[in-house]
Design an enzyme around this catalytic site. Structure first.
Site, PDB file in Angstrom:
ATOM      1  N   GLU A  42       1.068  -1.591  -0.107  1.00 21.48           N
ATOM      2  CA  GLU A  42      -0.344  -0.047  -0.221  1.00 21.48           C
ATOM      3  C   GLU A  42       1.076   0.994   0.123  1.00 21.48           C
ATOM      4  O   GLU A  42       1.570   1.540   0.576  1.00 21.48           O
ATOM      5  CB  GLU A  42      -1.055   0.111   1.071  1.00 21.48           C
ATOM      6  CG  GLU A  42      -1.992   1.079   1.340  1.00 21.48           C
ATOM      7  CD  GLU A  42      -3.511   0.925   2.099  1.00 21.48           C
ATOM      8  OE1 GLU A  42      -4.131   0.150   1.661  1.00 21.48           O
ATOM      9  OE2 GLU A  42      -3.650   0.786   3.680  1.00 21.48           O
TER      10      GLU A  42
ATOM     11  N   LYS B  24       0.598   4.634   1.285  1.00 18.04           N
ATOM     12  CA  LYS B  24      -0.257   5.002   2.616  1.00 18.04           C
ATOM     13  C   LYS B  24       0.911   6.213   3.266  1.00 18.04           C
ATOM     14  O   LYS B  24       1.559   6.012   3.736  1.00 18.04           O
ATOM     15  CB  LYS B  24      -0.455   3.797   3.283  1.00 18.04           C
ATOM     16  CG  LYS B  24      -1.268   4.511   4.766  1.00 18.04           C
ATOM     17  CD  LYS B  24      -2.072   2.999   5.314  1.00 18.04           C
ATOM     18  CE  LYS B  24      -2.767   3.305   6.294  1.00 18.04           C
ATOM     19  NZ  LYS B  24      -3.201   1.738   7.243  1.00 18.04           N
TER      20      LYS B  24
ATOM     21  N   LYS C 175      -8.296   2.512  -3.285  1.00 15.72           N
ATOM     22  CA  LYS C 175      -8.257   2.249  -1.688  1.00 15.72           C
ATOM     23  C   LYS C 175      -9.131   3.300  -1.313  1.00 15.72           C
ATOM     24  O   LYS C 175      -8.602   4.555  -0.966  1.00 15.72           O
ATOM     25  CB  LYS C 175      -7.248   2.284  -0.657  1.00 15.72           C
ATOM     26  CG  LYS C 175      -7.551   1.547   0.446  1.00 15.72           C
ATOM     27  CD  LYS C 175      -8.279   0.132   0.544  1.00 15.72           C
ATOM     28  CE  LYS C 175      -7.174  -0.930   1.567  1.00 15.72           C
ATOM     29  NZ  LYS C 175      -6.179  -0.250   2.991  1.00 15.72           N
TER      30      LYS C 175
ATOM     31  N   GLU D 168     -14.767  -6.054   2.304  1.00 16.06           N
ATOM     32  CA  GLU D 168     -13.734  -5.962   3.655  1.00 16.06           C
ATOM     33  C   GLU D 168     -14.476  -6.469   4.832  1.00 16.06           C
ATOM     34  O   GLU D 168     -15.982  -5.993   4.909  1.00 16.06           O
ATOM     35  CB  GLU D 168     -13.154  -4.930   4.028  1.00 16.06           C
ATOM     36  CG  GLU D 168     -12.328  -4.397   5.385  1.00 16.06           C
ATOM     37  CD  GLU D 168     -11.270  -3.222   5.612  1.00 16.06           C
ATOM     38  OE1 GLU D 168     -10.766  -2.659   4.161  1.00 16.06           O
ATOM     39  OE2 GLU D 168     -11.793  -2.352   6.042  1.00 16.06           O
TER      40      GLU D 168
ATOM     41  N   GLU E 120      -5.847  -7.968   6.391  1.00 17.90           N
ATOM     42  CA  GLU E 120      -5.444  -6.358   6.817  1.00 17.90           C
ATOM     43  C   GLU E 120      -4.984  -6.337   7.816  1.00 17.90           C
ATOM     44  O   GLU E 120      -5.699  -6.052   8.958  1.00 17.90           O
ATOM     45  CB  GLU E 120      -7.058  -5.875   5.962  1.00 17.90           C
ATOM     46  CG  GLU E 120      -7.386  -6.305   4.259  1.00 17.90           C
ATOM     47  CD  GLU E 120      -8.336  -5.441   4.001  1.00 17.90           C
ATOM     48  OE1 GLU E 120      -9.111  -5.847   3.164  1.00 17.90           O
ATOM     49  OE2 GLU E 120      -8.736  -4.314   4.907  1.00 17.90           O
ATOM     50  N   SER E 121      -3.776  -5.294   7.382  1.00 18.54           N
ATOM     51  CA  SER E 121      -3.859  -4.126   8.937  1.00 18.54           C
ATOM     52  C   SER E 121      -3.167  -4.624   9.611  1.00 18.54           C
ATOM     53  O   SER E 121      -2.643  -6.371  10.144  1.00 18.54           O
ATOM     54  CB  SER E 121      -5.082  -4.379   9.319  1.00 18.54           C
ATOM     55  OG  SER E 121      -5.674  -3.407   8.471  1.00 18.54           O
TER      56      SER E 121
ATOM     57  N   ASN F 129      -9.878  -7.509   7.905  1.00 10.83           N
ATOM     58  CA  ASN F 129      -9.332  -6.245   8.377  1.00 10.83           C
ATOM     59  C   ASN F 129      -9.150  -6.403   9.746  1.00 10.83           C
ATOM     60  O   ASN F 129      -9.750  -6.221  10.784  1.00 10.83           O
ATOM     61  CB  ASN F 129      -9.841  -4.709   8.204  1.00 10.83           C
ATOM     62  CG  ASN F 129      -9.188  -3.782   8.137  1.00 10.83           C
ATOM     63  OD1 ASN F 129      -8.022  -3.776   8.567  1.00 10.83           O
ATOM     64  ND2 ASN F 129      -9.272  -2.409   8.114  1.00 10.83           N
TER      65      ASN F 129
HETATM   66  O1  IGP Z   1      -0.656  -0.125   7.594  1.00 16.72           O
HETATM   67  P1  IGP Z   1      -1.553  -1.606   7.816  1.00 16.72           P
HETATM   68  O2  IGP Z   1      -1.648  -1.539   9.692  1.00 16.72           O
HETATM   69  O3  IGP Z   1      -0.435  -1.894   7.850  1.00 16.72           O
HETATM   70  O4  IGP Z   1      -2.553  -1.659   7.172  1.00 16.72           O
HETATM   71  C1  IGP Z   1      -2.760  -1.580   5.584  1.00 16.72           C
HETATM   72  C2  IGP Z   1      -4.233  -1.167   5.669  1.00 16.72           C
HETATM   73  O5  IGP Z   1      -4.711  -2.946   5.876  1.00 16.72           O
HETATM   74  C3  IGP Z   1      -4.670  -0.734   6.253  1.00 16.72           C
HETATM   75  O6  IGP Z   1      -4.494   0.340   5.169  1.00 16.72           O
HETATM   76  C4  IGP Z   1      -6.534  -0.560   5.443  1.00 16.72           C
HETATM   77  C5  IGP Z   1      -7.407  -1.873   5.586  1.00 16.72           C
HETATM   78  N1  IGP Z   1      -8.628  -1.287   5.600  1.00 16.72           N
HETATM   79  C6  IGP Z   1      -8.926  -0.130   4.764  1.00 16.72           C
HETATM   80  C7  IGP Z   1      -9.933   0.603   4.351  1.00 16.72           C
HETATM   81  C8  IGP Z   1      -9.604   2.133   4.498  1.00 16.72           C
HETATM   82  C9  IGP Z   1      -8.411   2.737   4.429  1.00 16.72           C
HETATM   83  C10 IGP Z   1      -7.679   1.847   5.119  1.00 16.72           C
HETATM   84  C11 IGP Z   1      -7.624   0.559   5.481  1.00 16.72           C
END
Ligand code: IGP
Length: 263
Positions: free
Chosen positions: A56, A58, A118, A167, A218-219, A188
């Protein structure tokens, strides 16, 4: 009490109104129709081999604030692709994540792999707009949409040749994603209503997703160990932002997450 997600979405709607006044629906539809066909992200995510990384672009987030300035998103995306990322995710939400459609354009021009827009999709206009800017994948956040909206946007994504990453972050949302027939489902670990991260959420919810769908964790990925844990719980792919934009060399970092060199 409005949640963080509600606040984000009200800003997204205001910004969308402004764009829609500048470029009417019919015009954005024409641009989408004229765009080169979308790439097949599902194929990219189901190709044989190691866990797939969705890397990503970001800059900041509501939970962490500023993460990285990223003066050249194209260069970052090219490094991700060179490291073996299967899909590049580009945040286009401006207020909270510091992204833009210009970032999406830059990344689209820089890589051959599928690109995910995104954002917080709440209207058909945004899907046409995503396609007009070359997106191959869009995000649909179950928590942000009722079932008719979810069905409508999911169907339109398919009609536009795009893949929807649907998601969820709890049991009910996961079941809604599955009932929708989503082929790519993201779990997520960050709850978008509270911003809390709980990596155990993936292991809890993944069994509700049929094997035929691509399971995306995710995340919260800090390094290779977290990827290995997600894979052990059934992840086909991981979506990683913070660790890649704040770590060292992004090309190498993607390789490490995929299970390559242990730098
Ligand atoms: O920075 P991380 O913890 O690696 O997470 C990425 C991603 O999962 C996260 O940006 C995200 C997942 N779903 C979203 C929905 C909207 C905005 C952002 C997100």
């Amino acid at each position: 009490m409005p949640t963080v997600l509600d606040d984000i979405i009200s800003g997204v709607r205001e910004d969308l109104d402004v764009r829609q006044r500048a470029l009417p629906f019919s015009a954005v539809q024409q641009l989408a129709t004229d765009a080169p066909a979308a790439r097949d992200a599902r194929a990219a995510l189901t190709a044989p081999g190691a866990v797939k990384v969705i890397a990503e672009v970001k800059r900041k987030s509501p939970s962490k604030g500023e993460l990285a300035t990223i003066p050249d998103p194209a260069e970052l995306a090219a490094a991700y692709a060179a490291g073996g990322a299967s899909v590049i995710s580009v945040l286009t939400e401006e207020r909270r994540f510091g992204g833009s459609l210009a970032d999406l354009d830059a990344v689209r021009a820089a890589v051959d792999v599928p690109v995910l827009r995104k954002d917080f999709m709440v209207s058909e206009y945004q899907l046409w707009e995503a396609r007009a800017h070359g997106a191959d994948v869009i995000l649909l956040i179950v928590a942000a949409l009722d079932d008719p909206q979810l069905r409508d946007l999911h169907q339109l994504a398919g009609e536009l040749g795009m893949t929807a990453l649907v998601e969820a972050h709890d049991e009910a949302e996961t079941d809604r994603a599955v009932d929708l027939g989503a082929q790519v489902i993201g779990i997520n670990a960050r709850n978008l209503k509270t911003l809390e991260v709980d990596r155990a959420v993936f292991a809890r919810l993944a069994p509700r997703v049929p094997e035929t769908a691509v399971r995306v964790a995710e995340s919260g990925v800090r390094g290779r160990d977290d990827v290995a844990d997600y894979v052990a719980s059934g992840a086909d792919a991981v979506l990683v932002g913070e660790a890649l934009v704040t770590g060292g060399d992004p090309r190498e970092a993607v390789g490490v997450l995929r299970g390559g060199a242990t730098a």
